[in-house]
Design an enzyme around this catalytic site. Structure first.
Site: not given
Length: 400
Positions: A233, A378
């Site tokens: 990320s 994610h």
């Protein structure tokens, strides 16, 4: 190549170009057709990214490292080296990087994965031998092992690799005031660029990773030419920036890095330039927000950052359901960077250059540039690490 950054125009005066800038054409429109010409283009691109996107970081800072060694951690599977990396030319109260390095027990030399963690070094494994630092408590957690399933350190060690990590708050705690990290120790006059182009958080984290590389290359148990940088990320954005701007890093894995990472800014229908700067204004420099809703004026885009890694291997790992990170535009970036790999004699993409869950990652299906998608959102987990380790096996030398 010396660039006159004073001549770089503001966003309002840059021409609009909806197409991606050609990696093999200079800002002045001259073709790049040889590796020697690419070296000059490479310098130009790094300056453009610093000026318009990430900001200028200081140069390499002299370091000294105090190292504590603990044998037989993780039930005897590893040796732990905890290095306090000091910046010798900065004041005594300047931040230090507290790097934890895990290496398999009874090995002489290993390749190493280096990554930023968000909760403290003690969070990556369930072993109280790892020091809980003051910053780890303040900006992370006071519990050991909260991210052990995320980092899979024992799996990494089992496969013959070492793992090194530092808590991102050691350099910058990801706040927008820049008062509690490395930034206050550098005046704007100490940085190469003009006002407004000073380094943001991503550039600071990347700079910290590069200082860790300085130390790791002196450590006898580390194969100095086989250091891989990995991040997830926002830390994947920093990992890509670190790998793109430091050719000592041998392999780059920006995991689900999104906008400001592998995903292109142009035609990005997920996290746009305006949205990311509105939410995280401290990640970039003060010039980048001017490209909100004017991405076509950017003289760079993220495929050019990927191209700066060439000819070194890069694996872009993505979640098919991680829409915000925009794996489609990340894949487009890899495709657009591939001509630089070809120019430098690396095959780059093999076939489509994109693999998915169930596809075998081998020399026949993946070369130096590859995207691998798994059916997740994610996250980072064992499934991703198995893919990352397979990719590293293709490019790093055989372990003893």
């Amino acid at each position: 190549m010396v660039l006159d950054t004073d001549a770089f125009p503001p966003a309002s005066r840059l021409p609009s170009n909806p197409d991606l800038p050609d990696p093999l054409e200079t800002l002045a429109g001259e073709p790049v057709s040889t590796p020697a010409e690419w070296r000059a283009r490479r310098s130009e691109l790094e300056a453009l990214f610093r000026y318009y996107v990430y900001g200028y970081a200081p140069g390499p800072e002299p370091i000294a490292a105090d190292v504590d060694r603990t044998e037989s951690v993780l039930d005897g599977k590893a040796t732990l080296l905890e290095a306090t990396i000091r910046f010798v030319d900065l004041p005594d109260d300047a931040p230090t990087i507290e790097l934890a390095l895990f290496v398999p027990t009874d090995v002489n030399e290993v390749p190493v994965f280096l990554g930023l963690n968000r909760e403290g070094n003690h969070a990556v494994v369930d072993d109280d031998a790892v020091t809980i630092t003051d910053r780890g408590r303040r900006f992370g957690t006071d519990e050991c092992g909260t991210q052990r399933k995320y980092w899979c350190v024992e799996r990494i060690l089992e496969r013959g690799y070492g793992f090194a990590t530092y808590h991102c708050a050691d350099i910058d705690p990801d706040r927008d005031d820049f008062t509690d990290g490395i930034h206050p120790y550098y005046d704007t006059d100490d940085l190469p660029g003009p006002p407004g182009t000073e380094w943001g958080t991503l550039a600071a984290w990347a700079w910290g990773l590069q200082r860790c590389v300085d130390y790791l290359r002196t450590e006898s148990v580390v194969r100095s030419d086989e250091i891989a940088v990995v991040g997830h990320s926002r830390r994947g954005k920093a990992a890509l920036l670190a790998g793109a701007t430091d050719e000592r890093i041998g392999l780059v894995v920006p995991h689900q890095s999104g906008t400001g990472g592998c995903a292109l800014s142009r035609d990005n229908d997920q996290e746009s330039v305006a949205r990311i700067n509105g939410t995280f204004p401290h990640w970039f420099n003060d010039v980048f927000p001017a490209f909100g809703s004017r991405e076509s004026r950017l003289p760079v885009d993220q495929h050019l950052l990927v191209a700066l890694v060439a000819p070194r291997p890069l694996l872009d790992t993505e979640g098919s359901r991680d829409y915000w990170a925009n794996p489609g535009r990340a894949y487009d970036a890899l495709q657009a960077a591939a001509p630089v790999y070809d120019l430098l004699g690396a095959e780059g993409l093999v076939g489509t250059g994109r693999l998915s869950d169930g596809d075998e990652l081998t020399a026949e299906t993946a070369d130096t540039l590859c995207q691998y998608r798994r059916e997740t959102g994610h996250t980072l987990n064992r499934g991703y690490w198995d893919v990352i380790l397979e990719f590293a096996d293709l490019h790093f030398s055989r372990r003893d």
